[in-house]
Structures are given as C-alpha cells and as structure tokens.
Scaffold this motif. Structure first.
Motif, PDB file in Angstrom:
ATOM      1  N   GLY A 171       0.792  -1.230   0.000  1.00 25.60           N
ATOM      2  CA  GLY A 171       0.000   0.000   0.000  1.00 25.60           C
ATOM      3  C   GLY A 171       0.818   1.270   0.000  1.00 25.60           C
ATOM      4  N   ARG A 172       2.068   1.216   0.426  1.00 27.92           N
ATOM      5  CA  ARG A 172       2.902   2.411   0.474  1.00 27.92           C
ATOM      6  C   ARG A 172       3.711   2.620  -0.810  1.00 27.92           C
ATOM      7  NH1 ARG A 172       6.802   1.900   3.528  1.00 27.92           N
ATOM      8  NH2 ARG A 172       6.595  -0.275   4.196  1.00 27.92           N
ATOM      9  N   ALA A 173       3.498   1.776  -1.793  1.00 26.56           N
ATOM     10  CA  ALA A 173       4.217   1.928  -3.063  1.00 26.56           C
ATOM     11  C   ALA A 173       3.729   3.174  -3.799  1.00 26.56           C
ATOM     12  CB  ALA A 173       4.002   0.689  -3.925  1.00 26.56           C
ATOM     13  N   LYS A 174       4.525   3.631  -4.751  1.00 31.58           N
ATOM     14  CA  LYS A 174       4.151   4.797  -5.554  1.00 31.58           C
ATOM     15  C   LYS A 174       2.917   4.469  -6.398  1.00 31.58           C
ATOM     16  CE  LYS A 174       8.926   6.442  -5.829  1.00 31.58           C
ATOM     17  NZ  LYS A 174      10.068   6.731  -6.720  1.00 31.58           N
ATOM     18  N   VAL A 175       2.227   5.509  -6.825  1.00 28.58           N
ATOM     19  CA  VAL A 175       0.982   5.317  -7.567  1.00 28.58           C
ATOM     20  C   VAL A 175       1.211   4.477  -8.820  1.00 28.58           C
ATOM     21  CG1 VAL A 175      -0.842   6.471  -8.863  1.00 28.58           C
ATOM     22  CG2 VAL A 175      -0.062   7.434  -6.687  1.00 28.58           C
ATOM     23  N   TRP A 176       2.258   4.788  -9.575  1.00 33.53           N
ATOM     24  CA  TRP A 176       2.496   4.040 -10.816  1.00 33.53           C
ATOM     25  C   TRP A 176       2.841   2.585 -10.529  1.00 33.53           C
ATOM     26  CZ3 TRP A 176       7.006   1.541 -12.048  1.00 33.53           C
ATOM     27  CH2 TRP A 176       8.157   1.895 -11.333  1.00 33.53           C
ATOM     28  N   GLN A 177       3.502   2.339  -9.400  1.00 35.32           N
ATOM     29  CA  GLN A 177       3.809   0.957  -9.036  1.00 35.32           C
ATOM     30  C   GLN A 177       2.545   0.200  -8.663  1.00 35.32           C
ATOM     31  OE1 GLN A 177       6.626   1.936  -5.925  1.00 35.32           O
ATOM     32  NE2 GLN A 177       8.370   1.373  -7.216  1.00 35.32           N
ATOM     33  N   ARG A 178       1.674   0.857  -7.912  1.00 37.54           N
ATOM     34  CA  ARG A 178       0.413   0.215  -7.545  1.00 37.54           C
ATOM     35  C   ARG A 178      -0.446  -0.027  -8.782  1.00 37.54           C
ATOM     36  NH1 ARG A 178       0.178   4.282  -3.537  1.00 37.54           N
ATOM     37  NH2 ARG A 178      -1.801   5.047  -4.382  1.00 37.54           N
ATOM     38  N   ALA A 179      -0.385   0.888  -9.739  1.00 36.51           N
ATOM     39  CA  ALA A 179      -1.150   0.711 -10.975  1.00 36.51           C
ATOM     40  C   ALA A 179      -0.653  -0.519 -11.744  1.00 36.51           C
ATOM     41  CB  ALA A 179      -1.040   1.962 -11.846  1.00 36.51           C
ATOM     42  N   CYS A 180       0.666  -0.693 -11.797  1.00 36.91           N
ATOM     43  CA  CYS A 180       1.233  -1.865 -12.473  1.00 36.91           C
ATOM     44  C   CYS A 180       0.856  -3.148 -11.747  1.00 36.91           C
ATOM     45  CB  CYS A 180       2.752  -1.733 -12.561  1.00 36.91           C
ATOM     46  SG  CYS A 180       3.332  -0.440 -13.680  1.00 36.91           S
ATOM     47  N   VAL A 181       0.906  -3.118 -10.410  1.00 32.29           N
ATOM     48  CA  VAL A 181       0.521  -4.291  -9.625  1.00 32.29           C
ATOM     49  C   VAL A 181      -0.941  -4.626  -9.870  1.00 32.29           C
ATOM     50  CG1 VAL A 181       0.132  -5.143  -7.285  1.00 32.29           C
ATOM     51  CG2 VAL A 181       2.279  -3.991  -7.841  1.00 32.29           C
ATOM     52  N   ALA A 182      -1.796  -3.601  -9.905  1.00 30.33           N
ATOM     53  CA  ALA A 182      -3.227  -3.822 -10.123  1.00 30.33           C
ATOM     54  C   ALA A 182      -3.478  -4.483 -11.475  1.00 30.33           C
ATOM     55  CB  ALA A 182      -3.972  -2.494 -10.036  1.00 30.33           C
ATOM     56  N   TYR A 183      -2.778  -4.021 -12.501  1.00 31.01           N
ATOM     57  CA  TYR A 183      -2.965  -4.598 -13.828  1.00 31.01           C
ATOM     58  C   TYR A 183      -2.477  -6.042 -13.888  1.00 31.01           C
ATOM     59  CZ  TYR A 183      -2.108  -5.688 -18.721  1.00 31.01           C
ATOM     60  OH  TYR A 183      -2.073  -6.311 -19.944  1.00 31.01           O
ATOM     61  N   LEU A 184      -1.361  -6.312 -13.221  1.00 30.93           N
ATOM     62  CA  LEU A 184      -0.736  -7.629 -13.283  1.00 30.93           C
ATOM     63  C   LEU A 184      -1.158  -8.549 -12.146  1.00 30.93           C
ATOM     64  CD1 LEU A 184       2.842  -6.435 -14.266  1.00 30.93           C
ATOM     65  CD2 LEU A 184       1.191  -7.590 -15.761  1.00 30.93           C
ATOM     66  N   LEU A 185      -2.175  -8.135 -11.391  1.00 32.19           N
ATOM     67  CA  LEU A 185      -2.657  -8.948 -10.276  1.00 32.19           C
ATOM     68  C   LEU A 185      -3.548 -10.065 -10.817  1.00 32.19           C
ATOM     69  CD1 LEU A 185      -2.770  -9.369  -7.227  1.00 32.19           C
ATOM     70  CD2 LEU A 185      -4.718  -7.815  -7.142  1.00 32.19           C
ATOM     71  N   VAL A 186      -2.991 -11.246 -10.895  1.00 25.72           N
ATOM     72  CA  VAL A 186      -3.730 -12.424 -11.339  1.00 25.72           C
ATOM     73  C   VAL A 186      -3.591 -13.489 -10.256  1.00 25.72           C
ATOM     74  CG1 VAL A 186      -3.430 -11.898 -13.784  1.00 25.72           C
ATOM     75  CG2 VAL A 186      -1.715 -13.284 -12.615  1.00 25.72           C
ATOM     76  N   ASP A 187      -4.240 -14.617 -10.448  1.00 19.29           N
ATOM     77  CA  ASP A 187      -4.223 -15.653  -9.418  1.00 19.29           C
ATOM     78  C   ASP A 187      -2.806 -16.078  -9.050  1.00 19.29           C
ATOM     79  OD1 ASP A 187      -7.164 -16.192  -9.132  1.00 19.29           O
ATOM     80  OD2 ASP A 187      -6.952 -16.643 -11.253  1.00 19.29           O
TER      81      ASP A 187
END
Length: 235
Positions: free
Chosen positions: A97-113
C-alpha cells in the motif's frame, strides 16, 4: 549488497512463477482457439487477452457472448468472476500500500491468481522484506506468466485450427484453479465458501446466461464471512 539482494529476490520470483507456464500456455492457447472459433478476429482476441488478462472471466464472457446474452449480463458475470481480484487487492494492501501510484497501478494490472498466490505466501512467510523487495518479487513472479499468456493467446488465435484435438488443451483450466485454490483452503471459512460456491453453481445451473454463478458467488461470500465471524467469537 542491496542491489544484489534486489536482483536475487526478483530472480527468485521468476523461478517461482515459471512452473505456472505449464498451465498458463495451454489455457491461453485454448482461449485463442475458442475465441477465434466464436468469430473474434486477431485484434479482438489480443485486445481481450491484453486488456482483461483474466482467463476465467474471458471464457465466461466469451460463452455468454456466443449465447447472445445481454451486454449487462456479460459484464456483470465477468465482474462477478473477477470479484476475487478486489479481495486479492485488499489482502496485498498491507504489504504494498505504500508503493508509488504508478507501481500500484502496475501491480493492479498484473494482479492475477498466480502473482497473488505466490506473493502473498512470500510476504506472510518473510515479514521482514522491504517494500522494494516485495515489489521485486511480485514483478519477478509475473515476468514469465504475463508474456506467456499474451504469446500463447496469439498462437492460439493464429494457428488454433492446426492444433490436434488429441492435445486436449482444456485440461489446463481445471488444473490451474485446483493448483491455486487447494492450498488456499486453510480455514473452515475458506472451505465453507468453496463448498457453497460449488453446490450453488450446480444447483442453479438452470438460470439463464449463467446468472447462477452470480448468485452462488454472493452466497459463498456471505457464508464464508459468517463462518469467519463465528470462528472469531469462539476464539
């Protein structure tokens, strides 16, 4: 030393994620074949795989599209199938949760099972990991998985007709979910939710456009939450 450690944990993520290629590739090949047979062109197949990047939701939406279900039903059902991603996100927030916005955006896109299952297990077992190390591990896990998904979807769409039926690519679908779900059934709440979802889906198969899946998902979450509250009161 920090740089070496960062590289090491990234490579560890790559190694941990690599075995999933054995099921991701057949899964994506199958989607490319089925989507093409359903009438989608190459651009539509690749747009589906790149933008959605969620096999179960893609197959569900595709089936409903073939059945000419209303658009709202297609979207709602696909969202219901992917509702677990919201829970994945909430589960990873304490770690990333403390990652930068762009990092969280990348994690959100690549969040798979696969990226969730391995990363969450890693974070739980090694709480001393820094934020940078957690991110490196997550992106390491997804490094072999995402390109494999894109490439296999492309091959399935382009050369799917040439793949012999004897290859039985559809074996990858149940194996993928069994491999990820079985280890996650660690508490009574998890087991209760899984049982309700299976029984509910089987009992409501007769509902049109797969809406039984929506009802079963809601019931499973309700039962799982209630069992977890009951267990909390007992302890």
């Amino acid at each position: 030393m920090a740089r070496s450690n960062g590289k090491s944990i990234y490579l560890q993520g790559v190694r941990d994620g690599a075995p999933f290629i054995l099921v991701v590739v057949p899964f994506a090949l199958l989607f490319g074949v089925v989507a093409t047979e359903a009438g989608l062109n190459l651009a539509e197949v690749m747009g589906f795989s790149v933008l959605v990047i969620a096999g179960a939701a893609q197959f569900t939406a595709l089936q409903l599209m073939v059945e000419e279900a209303p658009t709202v039903i297609v979207i709602a059902t696909a969202l219901a199938v992917n509702l677990r991603m919201a829970m994945y996100s909430a589960s990873l927030t304490p770690y990333l949760g403390r990652a930068k916005v762009w990092q969280r955006a990348c994690v959100a896109y690549l969040l798979v099972d696969q990226s969730y299952a391995l990363s969450h297990l890693k974070y739980e077992n090694e709480p001393a990991l820094t934020l940078s190390e957690r991110l490196r591990y997550f992106f390491g896990v997804i490094t072999p998985v995402a390109p494999g998904w894109y490439a296999a979807s492309f091959v399935g769409a382009v050369a799917g007709g040439a793949i012999p039926p004897e290859f039985a690519l559809d074996f990858a679908v149940p194996i993928t979910f069994l491999a990820m779900i079985a280890p996650a059934l660690r508490t009574l709440a998890h087991v209760a939710a899984a049982v309700v979802s299976v029984l509910g889906t089987l009992a409501l198969f007769w509902l049109p456009y797969g809406t039984g899946l929506l009802v079963s998902a809601v019931l499973a979450m309700m039962v799982g939450a209630q069992v977890e509250l009951w267990m909390g009161r007992r302890t």
